[in-house]
Design a protein around this motif. Sequence first.
Motif, PDB file in Angstrom:
ATOM      1  N   PRO A 103      -5.578   6.054  -5.172  1.00 47.92           N
ATOM      2  CA  PRO A 103      -6.832   6.600  -4.645  1.00 47.92           C
ATOM      3  C   PRO A 103      -7.617   5.535  -3.878  1.00 47.92           C
ATOM      4  CG  PRO A 103      -7.016   6.188  -6.995  1.00 47.92           C
ATOM      5  CD  PRO A 103      -5.576   5.957  -6.636  1.00 47.92           C
TER       6      PRO A 103
ATOM      7  N   ALA B 159      -6.570  14.705   5.331  1.00 49.77           N
ATOM      8  CA  ALA B 159      -7.844  14.756   4.603  1.00 49.77           C
ATOM      9  C   ALA B 159      -9.014  14.594   5.557  1.00 49.77           C
ATOM     10  CB  ALA B 159      -7.875  13.674   3.525  1.00 49.77           C
TER      11      ALA B 159
ATOM     12  N   VAL C 161      -7.601  15.422  -3.733  1.00 53.57           N
ATOM     13  CA  VAL C 161      -6.374  14.660  -3.527  1.00 53.57           C
ATOM     14  C   VAL C 161      -5.807  14.197  -4.855  1.00 53.57           C
ATOM     15  CG1 VAL C 161      -5.353  12.587  -2.509  1.00 53.57           C
ATOM     16  CG2 VAL C 161      -7.078  13.869  -1.236  1.00 53.57           C
TER      17      VAL C 161
ATOM     18  N   PHE D 218     -10.804  12.497  -5.672  1.00 53.35           N
ATOM     19  CA  PHE D 218      -9.494  12.167  -6.219  1.00 53.35           C
ATOM     20  C   PHE D 218      -9.436  12.664  -7.657  1.00 53.35           C
ATOM     21  CE2 PHE D 218     -10.257   9.118  -2.854  1.00 53.35           C
ATOM     22  CZ  PHE D 218      -9.061   9.190  -2.144  1.00 53.35           C
TER      23      PHE D 218
ATOM     24  N   THR E 107      -3.111  11.472  -6.133  1.00 47.88           N
ATOM     25  CA  THR E 107      -2.353  10.313  -5.671  1.00 47.88           C
ATOM     26  C   THR E 107      -2.395   9.214  -6.726  1.00 47.88           C
ATOM     27  OG1 THR E 107      -2.203   8.592  -3.964  1.00 47.88           O
ATOM     28  CG2 THR E 107      -4.400   9.392  -4.487  1.00 47.88           C
TER      29      THR E 107
ATOM     30  N   GLY F 109      -1.259  11.994   4.655  1.00 47.12           N
ATOM     31  CA  GLY F 109      -2.200  12.600   3.717  1.00 47.12           C
ATOM     32  C   GLY F 109      -3.632  12.219   4.046  1.00 47.12           C
ATOM     33  N   ARG F 110      -3.854  10.936   4.360  1.00 47.54           N
ATOM     34  CA  ARG F 110      -5.197  10.485   4.723  1.00 47.54           C
ATOM     35  C   ARG F 110      -5.670  11.132   6.022  1.00 47.54           C
ATOM     36  NH1 ARG F 110      -3.043   5.537   2.958  1.00 47.54           N
ATOM     37  NH2 ARG F 110      -2.657   4.841   5.101  1.00 47.54           N
TER      38      ARG F 110
ATOM     39  N   TYR G 242      -1.229  10.461  -0.670  1.00 48.79           N
ATOM     40  CA  TYR G 242      -2.310   9.920   0.160  1.00 48.79           C
ATOM     41  C   TYR G 242      -1.813   8.737   0.992  1.00 48.79           C
ATOM     42  CZ  TYR G 242      -7.269   9.255   1.271  1.00 48.79           C
ATOM     43  OH  TYR G 242      -8.486   9.178   1.910  1.00 48.79           O
TER      44      TYR G 242
END
Length: 315
Positions: free
Chosen positions: A177, A160, A172, A186, A174, A156-157, A152
């Motif tokens: 989180p 998302a 996700v 998460f 990670t 990744g963010r 993330y």
Amino acid sequence: MAVRILITTDYLRPGDAVDHLLREHGLDPVYAPAQGPRSVMERNSLFEGISGAILASEPVTSDMLAGADCLQVIARSGVGYDSIDVKAASALGIRVCNAPGTNHHSVAELTIGLIITAARRLLEVTTAVREGRWPRDAGRELRGSTLGIIGYGPSGRATANLGIALGMTVLVSTSHPDPDNTAVRFTDLDTVIGSADYLSLHTRAGHSTGQLIDAPRLQAMKPTAVLINTSRGSLVDEEALAKAVCNGSIAGAALDVLDNEPLPADSPLHRLENVYITSHLAGQTVQARTRAGLAAAHAVIDVLENREPAHPVDR
């Protein structure tokens, strides 16, 4: 004597913004674009007489650094730096920097593009039409499907957020989180792997990571799932992936990064129509290249002018 700056990133050229910036600071850019493997002699003499380097993703080994008689800083024109022997560089007092936050939107957009390509089988369709056929097979909507993301960081963010905008359920895994983002769930790694219709990798490789997606984890995925890797080729056991696609353990894969690039001619992935392979293009947009090149140039300038660089990876 001119302070020479080696540039191996192939899209950086004389006369561009990076070139002008370096010259404004009294530096002399030297271009040696990375265009495939270099000979041992070329590698070991690459940094001779070089004070700073802006590099593509080619390997930098301790043997190469041994010939760096005046090198002070290495800056990657990108995010990943696992190709550089950071420990050897640090032992020689050479700073190592990268350029995070410069290409995450580009990476996320290609990730979604690869997902759409797989969901609608766009490559097969366009190939068939070019050959005179007119296929009308049904694809799959992304809305309502589950996007699993491992890692993330910025890409990744961004991925998302695009998945949420498309109406996907986003899971996700990670170690960092974001409790404020209630649109993302998460959860643990096994849940993400087992639940995803599209499993996208956005994590760094490391000694603790190794081949994150190995044979057992491929077996744990849905048989209808697609694996997407725009992160690090070393995260995926490519031989196990080829077997998993062949035997129907998963539906397919889309890979922008590979353990060995270009893909070796004898790789079993070449033979699989439902494995889409692109040539490490996720971060390669005009905008991202400009941001990354300038970020790397500023890192070199900062170190040579005795300032702390913005994004060191050696400390």
